[in-house]
Design an enzyme around this catalytic site. Structure first.
Site, PDB file in Angstrom:
ATOM      1  N   ARG A   1      32.462  56.862 -30.927  1.00 15.92           N
ATOM      2  CA  ARG A   1      33.228  56.852 -32.183  1.00 15.92           C
ATOM      3  C   ARG A   1      34.131  58.076 -32.298  1.00 15.92           C
ATOM      4  NH1 ARG A   1      31.159  54.395 -36.896  1.00 15.92           N
ATOM      5  NH2 ARG A   1      31.340  56.296 -38.103  1.00 15.92           N
TER       6      ARG A   1
ATOM      7  N   ARG B   1      40.384  64.901 -27.336  1.00 19.44           N
ATOM      8  CA  ARG B   1      41.839  64.922 -27.114  1.00 19.44           C
ATOM      9  C   ARG B   1      42.264  66.170 -26.350  1.00 19.44           C
ATOM     10  NH1 ARG B   1      42.363  63.710 -32.935  1.00 19.44           N
ATOM     11  NH2 ARG B   1      42.086  61.457 -33.170  1.00 19.44           N
TER      12      ARG B   1
ATOM     13  N   ARG C   1      18.181  54.885 -40.942  1.00 18.82           N
ATOM     14  CA  ARG C   1      18.164  56.301 -41.289  1.00 18.82           C
ATOM     15  C   ARG C   1      18.716  56.426 -42.701  1.00 18.82           C
ATOM     16  NH1 ARG C   1      16.582  59.178 -37.906  1.00 18.82           N
ATOM     17  NH2 ARG C   1      17.216  61.042 -39.015  1.00 18.82           N
TER      18      ARG C   1
ATOM     19  N   ARG D   1      25.895  68.528 -42.228  1.00 19.91           N
ATOM     20  CA  ARG D   1      27.236  68.911 -42.664  1.00 19.91           C
ATOM     21  C   ARG D   1      27.226  69.174 -44.163  1.00 19.91           C
ATOM     22  NH1 ARG D   1      29.986  62.931 -41.600  1.00 19.91           N
ATOM     23  NH2 ARG D   1      28.709  61.853 -43.098  1.00 19.91           N
TER      24      ARG D   1
ATOM     25  N   GLU E   1      24.023  67.681 -46.347  1.00 16.01           N
ATOM     26  CA  GLU E   1      23.416  66.410 -45.931  1.00 16.01           C
ATOM     27  C   GLU E   1      22.259  66.636 -44.959  1.00 16.01           C
ATOM     28  OE1 GLU E   1      26.135  63.509 -44.412  1.00 16.01           O
ATOM     29  OE2 GLU E   1      27.458  63.662 -46.147  1.00 16.01           O
TER      30      GLU E   1
ATOM     31  N   TYR F   1      26.505  48.695 -38.293  1.00 14.42           N
ATOM     32  CA  TYR F   1      27.130  49.956 -38.692  1.00 14.42           C
ATOM     33  C   TYR F   1      28.620  49.675 -38.941  1.00 14.42           C
ATOM     34  CZ  TYR F   1      27.909  55.039 -38.270  1.00 14.42           C
ATOM     35  OH  TYR F   1      28.224  56.359 -38.508  1.00 14.42           O
TER      36      TYR F   1
ATOM     37  N   ASP G   1      32.214  50.238 -41.035  1.00 16.46           N
ATOM     38  CA  ASP G   1      32.981  51.030 -41.984  1.00 16.46           C
ATOM     39  C   ASP G   1      33.559  50.087 -43.042  1.00 16.46           C
ATOM     40  OD1 ASP G   1      32.721  53.694 -41.257  1.00 16.46           O
ATOM     41  OD2 ASP G   1      34.158  53.497 -39.620  1.00 16.46           O
TER      42      ASP G   1
HETATM   43  P1  FAD Z   1      26.623  48.213 -49.701  1.00 18.02           P
HETATM   44  O1  FAD Z   1      27.742  49.094 -50.107  1.00 18.02           O
HETATM   45  O2  FAD Z   1      25.373  48.814 -49.204  1.00 18.02           O
HETATM   46  O3  FAD Z   1      26.326  47.191 -50.882  1.00 18.02           O
HETATM   47  C1  FAD Z   1      25.176  46.374 -50.916  1.00 18.02           C
HETATM   48  C2  FAD Z   1      24.766  46.240 -52.357  1.00 18.02           C
HETATM   49  O4  FAD Z   1      23.669  45.318 -52.447  1.00 18.02           O
HETATM   50  C3  FAD Z   1      24.285  47.550 -52.971  1.00 18.02           C
HETATM   51  O5  FAD Z   1      25.056  47.865 -54.107  1.00 18.02           O
HETATM   52  C4  FAD Z   1      22.823  47.281 -53.306  1.00 18.02           C
HETATM   53  O6  FAD Z   1      22.412  47.904 -54.505  1.00 18.02           O
HETATM   54  C5  FAD Z   1      22.818  45.756 -53.484  1.00 18.02           C
HETATM   55  N1  FAD Z   1      21.479  45.190 -53.312  1.00 18.02           N
HETATM   56  C6  FAD Z   1      20.612  45.394 -52.291  1.00 18.02           C
HETATM   57  N2  FAD Z   1      19.456  44.732 -52.520  1.00 18.02           N
HETATM   58  C7  FAD Z   1      19.597  44.090 -53.709  1.00 18.02           C
HETATM   59  C8  FAD Z   1      18.726  43.270 -54.493  1.00 18.02           C
HETATM   60  N3  FAD Z   1      17.475  43.005 -54.092  1.00 18.02           N
HETATM   61  N4  FAD Z   1      19.188  42.784 -55.659  1.00 18.02           N
HETATM   62  C9  FAD Z   1      20.446  43.074 -56.092  1.00 18.02           C
HETATM   63  N5  FAD Z   1      21.301  43.854 -55.404  1.00 18.02           N
HETATM   64  C10 FAD Z   1      20.883  44.366 -54.218  1.00 18.02           C
HETATM   65  N6  FAD Z   1      32.873  53.693 -44.385  1.00 18.02           N
HETATM   66  C11 FAD Z   1      34.149  54.093 -44.213  1.00 18.02           C
HETATM   67  O7  FAD Z   1      35.046  53.267 -44.046  1.00 18.02           O
HETATM   68  N7  FAD Z   1      34.476  55.434 -44.215  1.00 18.02           N
HETATM   69  C12 FAD Z   1      33.531  56.404 -44.407  1.00 18.02           C
HETATM   70  O8  FAD Z   1      33.879  57.590 -44.416  1.00 18.02           O
HETATM   71  C13 FAD Z   1      32.172  55.998 -44.599  1.00 18.02           C
HETATM   72  N8  FAD Z   1      31.213  56.934 -44.780  1.00 18.02           N
HETATM   73  C14 FAD Z   1      29.922  56.526 -44.966  1.00 18.02           C
HETATM   74  C15 FAD Z   1      28.949  57.502 -45.183  1.00 18.02           C
HETATM   75  C16 FAD Z   1      27.637  57.116 -45.391  1.00 18.02           C
HETATM   76  C17 FAD Z   1      26.586  58.174 -45.635  1.00 18.02           C
HETATM   77  C18 FAD Z   1      27.292  55.738 -45.390  1.00 18.02           C
HETATM   78  C19 FAD Z   1      25.863  55.310 -45.607  1.00 18.02           C
HETATM   79  C20 FAD Z   1      28.249  54.775 -45.189  1.00 18.02           C
HETATM   80  C21 FAD Z   1      29.579  55.146 -44.969  1.00 18.02           C
HETATM   81  N9  FAD Z   1      30.579  54.204 -44.777  1.00 18.02           N
HETATM   82  C22 FAD Z   1      31.871  54.606 -44.582  1.00 18.02           C
HETATM   83  C23 FAD Z   1      30.273  52.753 -44.741  1.00 18.02           C
HETATM   84  C24 FAD Z   1      30.438  52.055 -46.095  1.00 18.02           C
HETATM   85  O9  FAD Z   1      29.568  52.607 -47.035  1.00 18.02           O
HETATM   86  C25 FAD Z   1      30.106  50.574 -45.888  1.00 18.02           C
HETATM   87  O10 FAD Z   1      30.926  50.008 -44.905  1.00 18.02           O
HETATM   88  C26 FAD Z   1      30.260  49.719 -47.148  1.00 18.02           C
HETATM   89  O11 FAD Z   1      29.911  50.395 -48.317  1.00 18.02           O
HETATM   90  C27 FAD Z   1      29.343  48.533 -46.970  1.00 18.02           C
HETATM   91  O12 FAD Z   1      29.532  47.611 -48.018  1.00 18.02           O
HETATM   92  P2  FAD Z   1      28.450  46.465 -48.196  1.00 18.02           P
HETATM   93  O13 FAD Z   1      28.902  45.641 -49.340  1.00 18.02           O
HETATM   94  O14 FAD Z   1      28.192  45.794 -46.899  1.00 18.02           O
HETATM   95  O15 FAD Z   1      27.074  47.220 -48.511  1.00 18.02           O
HETATM   96  N1  UDP Z   2      28.579  64.152 -33.714  1.00 20.29           N
HETATM   97  C1  UDP Z   2      28.172  65.373 -33.195  1.00 20.29           C
HETATM   98  N2  UDP Z   2      28.703  66.521 -33.718  1.00 20.29           N
HETATM   99  C2  UDP Z   2      29.598  66.521 -34.729  1.00 20.29           C
HETATM  100  C3  UDP Z   2      30.010  65.275 -35.258  1.00 20.29           C
HETATM  101  C4  UDP Z   2      29.481  64.117 -34.723  1.00 20.29           C
HETATM  102  O1  UDP Z   2      27.327  65.415 -32.310  1.00 20.29           O
HETATM  103  O2  UDP Z   2      30.011  67.606 -35.174  1.00 20.29           O
HETATM  104  C5  UDP Z   2      27.986  62.927 -33.121  1.00 20.29           C
HETATM  105  C6  UDP Z   2      26.694  62.510 -33.830  1.00 20.29           C
HETATM  106  O3  UDP Z   2      25.810  61.963 -32.869  1.00 20.29           O
HETATM  107  C7  UDP Z   2      27.163  61.454 -34.808  1.00 20.29           C
HETATM  108  C8  UDP Z   2      28.279  60.772 -34.022  1.00 20.29           C
HETATM  109  O4  UDP Z   2      28.880  61.836 -33.264  1.00 20.29           O
HETATM  110  O5  UDP Z   2      26.124  60.544 -35.143  1.00 20.29           O
HETATM  111  C9  UDP Z   2      29.309  60.070 -34.880  1.00 20.29           C
HETATM  112  O6  UDP Z   2      29.919  61.007 -35.746  1.00 20.29           O
HETATM  113  P1  UDP Z   2      30.605  60.584 -37.104  1.00 20.29           P
HETATM  114  O7  UDP Z   2      31.219  61.784 -37.722  1.00 20.29           O
HETATM  115  O8  UDP Z   2      31.462  59.396 -36.844  1.00 20.29           O
HETATM  116  O9  UDP Z   2      29.320  60.148 -37.937  1.00 20.29           O
HETATM  117  P2  UDP Z   2      29.161  59.598 -39.415  1.00 20.29           P
HETATM  118  O10 UDP Z   2      30.337  60.049 -40.231  1.00 20.29           O
HETATM  119  O11 UDP Z   2      29.091  58.122 -39.263  1.00 20.29           O
HETATM  120  O12 UDP Z   2      27.909  60.229 -39.860  1.00 20.29           O
END
Ligand code: FAD
Ligand code: UDP
Length: 392
Positions: free
Chosen positions: A181, A185, A265, A296, A321, A369, A371
């Protein structure tokens, strides 16, 4: 937020995350159906939800930093119907042994790390030499992939300990694609994402999501659990009625974990407030070394420099985090995806195919996983090829 009666609703969407919101929006745009969304949480937006912090004026991304990026024209045009995006370009820095470096690893990182002024070609040759220990081997795990991409010294400085903190699993047991991911560069480009478009919603994520479902044929019931038999839109009642359902909760939970639990996780956030205008000078600072227990730190004010006038000039808020294995009551964030997990998911997916009126989608419903842009793309596809068919 309000609710249809059971009989009024033509389709029920479980989960107000981006998958559920996209399906709801498509249903009312392309059919005459009435959509009932339920979510167990007290807000819409799923994991991409954000709110504004009173003290600092920062937009806090409640479930971790969310940056929108995509190379899909279809997705970009779609999201721009509901919000404008800022010109934010994601850049990340990393602290290693008390020194701050640019990420992802680029010529700037390499030259600063080795205290040299290599040209792109010289740097490539150096990394090739340092990755030589893996010559002829097809790297199948994160450890080998990391070394083959950047050589052992940079791998040990920036990847090894961070990955151990993030995954608490030996990198030689993690899949190689986690690290793929991150680009490497041999120039000074330190944009974190490679996508054509990126930015943040100008009025925040929640304003964007509200606009997606601002329609009189969409209603939302919050704090409503699909598995709670005391609320009308529960699993058993819906199954026996044959009403179409889109389920975006965890797939193993839908089947009451009958085959076992998929592993996830989760992340704990520790909030720290500073009496300063700006603590890090950037939105995301990674901590590459083992002696800092968090991976981070996110300084939310710095995602939105264009909102300077509505920010407190003398306070800032930072979230550290901490990543760990999710227990049953934790928020599932990152699918671990071991070989066993993948087999288990396949079995649940087979079970899901016999649920004729239910479509499974999103991060939790498909144990992927994804986005945000990928979730929107899969929802648009699922509407066209699955959901629409249930409504006729
Ligand atoms: P979710 O957003 O998880 O929505 C599912 C919903 O279902 C939730 O609101 C939950 O409450 C509901 N639900 C679950 N069980 C029940 C139940 N029994 N009854 C009623 N409701 C229920 N994507 C990016 O593009 N850029 C980023 O920088 C990025 N950073 C991220 C960082 C983190 C820490 C995480 C965890 C994810 C990140 N993502 C990022 C991914 C992004 O969050 C997801 O792609 C997106 O939110 C997923 O949407 P979803 O609808 O599939 O799931
Ligand atoms: N990673 C790392 N060092 C960094 C940033 C990322 O080793 O400073 C590795 C780590 O294993 C991580 C993966 O690269 O799970 C993907 O990074 P990204 O920033 O895309 O993770 P996310 O934002 O999804 O947590």
């Amino acid at each position: 937020m309000s609710s249809f009666t059971f009989d009024e609703a033509d389709i029920v969407i479980v989960g107000a995350g981006l998958f559920g919101l996209t399906i709801a929006q498509q249903v009312v745009e392309h059919t005459f159906a009435r959509v009932q969304i339920i979510d167990i949480r007290n807000h819409i937006g799923g994991n991409a939800y954000s709110y504004f912090d009173d003290e600092t004026g920062a937009e806090i991304h409640k479930y971790g930093a969310h940056l929108f990026h995509t190379s899909s024209k279809v997705v970009w045009d779609y999201v721009n119907r509901f919000t404008k995006f800022t010109h934010y370009t994601h850049r990340v820095f990393a602290t290693h042994s008390g020194v701050v470096y640019p990420l992802p690893i680029n010529l700037g990182t390499i030259n600063q790390f080795f205290n040299k002024s290599y040209t792109p070609e010289q740097a490539k040759r150096l990394i090739e030499q340092q990755a030589g220990e893996l010559a002829g081997k097809n790297p199948e795990n994160l450890n080998d992939k990391g070394i083959s991409l950047i050589g052992r010294p940079l791998y040990e400085a920036f990847i090894k300990n961070y990955t151990a903190k993030q995954w608490q699993t030996d990198p030689s047991e993690l899949p190689a694609d986690i690290i793929t991911r991150l680009p490497v560069r041999f120039n000074y480009d330190n944009r974190y994402f490679k996508d054509t478009w990126e930015g943040l919603p100008v009025d925040g994520y929640t304003a964007w999501f509200k606009r997606m479902i601002d329609h009189d044929r969409i209603r939302v019931s919050l704090q409503t659990d699909f598995f709670d038999e005391n609320q009308p839109f529960n699993k058993d009642t819906l199954n026996s009625s044959g009403k179409p359902v889109v389920y975006t909760g965890p797939i193993d939970k839908y089947f009451d974990y009958c085959l076992g639990q998929l592993q996830w996780r989760t992340v704990d956030f520790k909030e720290v407030r500073y009496d300063e205008a700006d603590h890090f000078g950037c939105p995301v600072m990674n901590f590459s070394d083992a002696d800092v227990p968090y991976t981070r730190a996110i300084e939310f004010k710095n995602f939105n420099p264009e909102r300077q006038d509505s920010m407190n000039p003398s306070k800032t808020v930072v979230w550290q985090e901490y990543s760990r294995f999710a227990e049953p009551d934790d928020e599932p964030y990152y699918p671990i995806n071991t070989h066993e997990d993948k087999l288990l998911y396949q079995q649940y997916m087979q079970l899901s195919q016999s649920e004729n009126n239910t479509v499974f989608g999103g991060r939790l419903g498909t144990y992927k996983y994804y986005d945000m842009h990928q979730v929107i793309a899969t929802a648009l596809h699922s509407f066209e090829h699955e959901v629409k068919l249930l409504l006729h």
